[in-house]
Design a protein around this motif. Structure first.
Motif, PDB file in Angstrom:
ATOM      1  N   ALA A   1       6.589  -1.043  -5.556  1.00  9.75           N
ATOM      2  CA  ALA A   1       5.785  -1.224  -6.892  1.00  9.75           C
ATOM      3  C   ALA A   1       6.535  -2.580  -7.230  1.00  9.75           C
TER       4      ALA A   1
ATOM      5  N   VAL B   1       3.609  -5.152  -8.822  1.00  9.65           N
ATOM      6  CA  VAL B   1       2.238  -4.858  -9.139  1.00  9.65           C
ATOM      7  C   VAL B   1       2.743  -3.686  -9.286  1.00  9.65           C
ATOM      8  N   SER B   2       1.437  -2.994 -10.276  1.00 11.35           N
ATOM      9  CA  SER B   2       2.250  -1.498 -10.863  1.00 11.35           C
ATOM     10  C   SER B   2       3.100  -0.657 -10.165  1.00 11.35           C
TER      11      SER B   2
ATOM     12  N   SER C   1       0.488   2.710 -10.007  1.00 12.50           N
ATOM     13  CA  SER C   1      -0.633   2.762  -9.769  1.00 12.50           C
ATOM     14  C   SER C   1      -1.493   1.685  -8.437  1.00 12.50           C
ATOM     15  N   THR C   2      -1.076   0.494  -8.142  1.00 10.66           N
ATOM     16  CA  THR C   2      -1.648  -0.594  -7.095  1.00 10.66           C
ATOM     17  C   THR C   2      -0.909  -0.251  -6.135  1.00 10.66           C
TER      18      THR C   2
ATOM     19  N   SER D   1      -0.159   2.802  -4.828  1.00 14.86           N
ATOM     20  CA  SER D   1       0.118   4.188  -4.291  1.00 14.86           C
ATOM     21  C   SER D   1      -1.380   3.449  -4.501  1.00 14.86           C
ATOM     22  N   LEU D   2      -2.287   3.007  -3.959  1.00  7.47           N
ATOM     23  CA  LEU D   2      -3.697   2.131  -3.936  1.00  7.47           C
ATOM     24  C   LEU D   2      -3.438   2.100  -2.534  1.00  7.47           C
ATOM     25  N   ALA D   3      -2.368   1.132  -2.673  1.00 10.69           N
ATOM     26  CA  ALA D   3      -2.243   0.492  -1.493  1.00 10.69           C
ATOM     27  C   ALA D   3      -1.978   1.529   0.190  1.00 10.69           C
TER      28      ALA D   3
ATOM     29  N   ILE E   1      -9.378  -2.298  -4.553  1.00  2.00           N
ATOM     30  CA  ILE E   1      -7.470  -3.405  -4.408  1.00  2.00           C
ATOM     31  C   ILE E   1      -7.495  -4.260  -3.451  1.00  2.00           C
TER      32      ILE E   1
ATOM     33  N   THR F   1      -3.428  -8.113  -1.743  1.00  5.81           N
ATOM     34  CA  THR F   1      -2.757  -6.799  -2.112  1.00  5.81           C
ATOM     35  C   THR F   1      -1.476  -6.458  -1.694  1.00  5.81           C
ATOM     36  N   ARG F   2      -3.186  -5.917  -1.151  1.00  8.70           N
ATOM     37  CA  ARG F   2      -2.683  -4.326   0.064  1.00  8.70           C
ATOM     38  C   ARG F   2      -1.668  -4.926   0.796  1.00  8.70           C
TER      39      ARG F   2
ATOM     40  N   VAL G   1       2.127  -5.282  -0.456  1.00  8.38           N
ATOM     41  CA  VAL G   1       2.507  -3.726  -1.464  1.00  8.38           C
ATOM     42  C   VAL G   1       3.162  -3.499   0.126  1.00  8.38           C
TER      43      VAL G   1
END
Length: 355
Positions: A12, A17-18, A20-21, A23-25, A32, A36-37, A40
């Motif tokens: 991250a 990115v944060s 949490s972001t 993790s979403l990736a 998302i 951005t994905r 990451v």
């Protein structure tokens, strides 16, 4: 090389990115942006980060991803039994697409040992499966109830808080016995699975029937009596293995008043009886008829082909897997009863005439 193992927080930070972001990736879920994905994932590749720890992900979901499967005997004996192997194959084939693994736990095979394997008390599991279920007071079921572990019982007594998968083995055994009666047999013996945890071997007197604790053995014996037959002899075996059937067959067929037919509670036991008859110089089925239970393909028994009650082994395993799936979906215990069918082979024929 740095000893530091990259974490999701490192990824991250590198991707700006944060956590949490990031993790979403990796999860592929949630809002998302594609760019951005990708940023990451590129940062993860640069740091040689393979993804979130699967154990941590499972713990966050409150699940282990493991199904504990208690086999009915020691693993060594269970994996010599094609019935166990085919049922387990059907089960694992169903659990695999659900991302569930299997922990095999040996059943109680030593009467002097503990009734419950320590793994059953301590191992992480989402659902437990008890193969070849015993009785309502089974100590393994009691241990799982104390833990609050959802349980699937295979061929045990239906219970309100436990899922069950069974077959109509009582009806199948009745049909096999009626087939022997139709051939004129009146002296019919039975070779059975174990009566209880002690796994005895030998003739069972009528006054010993009160120690018959195992449901499978009881139901299959009840199928014989449902056909109107009182066996002339009942031989208990410690396990469903060919050598135990050979021992039973040798003993039962060596007496002057030997039975003309032997109804066995498994195909491996029946094949052992056939081998014993051959060794004693008896013809099958001219001198003695033999029936089994399971529907196994046993090419090594040629030229004989067992008369047997066929059960759907792979389908039974898959049904157990679906019962596990229902528990994990929050549906509670399910019940499934599968049919069986009689398949006539070469090992049963008309009763020999008395000269």
């Amino acid at each position: 090389m740095s000893p530091h193992r990259p974490t999701l927080a490192d990824v991250a930070a590198a991707a700006h990115v944060s956590v949490s972001t990031a993790s979403l990736a990796f999860s592929g879920a949630g809002p998302i942006a594609a760019a951005t994905r990708q940023r990451v994932l590129d940062a993860a590749a640069a740091l040689d980060y393979s993804g979130p720890n699967p154990l941590g992900r499972q713990l966050r979901r409150g699940r282990s991803g493991i199904v504990g499967v208690v086999v009915g005997d020691s693993l060594r004996r269970s994996f010599r039994d094609p019935v166990s192997i085919q049922v387990l194959d059907g089960l694992v084939s169903t659990l695999g697409p659900l991302d569930l693994g299997v922990l095999l736990i040996p059943g109680s095979s030593d009467p002097a040992g503990p009734a419950v394997d320590p793994l059953l008390e301590t191992a992480a599991m989402d659902v437990a499966v008890i193969m070849w279920g015993g009785t309502t007071d089974d100590p393994m079921l009691g241990a799982l109830r104390r833990r609050g572990t959802p349980t699937v019982l295979v061929e045990g007594q239906p219970l309100p808080d436990v899922a069950s998968v069974g077959i109509d083995d009582r009806g199948g055994m009745r049909e096999a016995t009626e087939h022997l009666l139709s051939l004129g047999h009146t002296r019919i013996a039975s070779v059975t699975l174990p009566f209880d945890r002690s796994r005895g071997e030998g003739l069972v007197a009528l006054d010993q029937m009160d120690h018959l604790d195992w449901e499978i053995t009881r139901r299959r014996l009840d199928g014989v009596t449902d056909a109107g037959v009182t066996p002339v002899a009942i031989w208990e075996t410690p396990a469903s293995l060919v050598e135990h059937g050979r021992t039973a067959g040798t003993a039962l067929l060596s007496t002057p008043d030997r039975p003309t037919a032997i109804a066995c509670q498994s195909d491996l036991l029946a094949s052992g009886v056939v081998l014993a008859a051959r060794e004693l110089g008896l013809r099958v089925p001219e001198d003695v008829s033999v029936s089994g239970f399971d529907g196994l393909d046993l090419p090594w028994l040629a030229p004989d082909v067992l008369t047997t009650v066929v059960q759907p082994l792979a389908e039974k395993g898959a049904a157990v897997g679906h019962a596990v799936e229902a528990f994990l979906a929050g549906e509670g215990p399910t019940r499934r009863m599968l049919p069986v069918s009689l398949r006539i082979g070469t090992t049963t024929g008309p009763a020999p005439t008395v000269s």
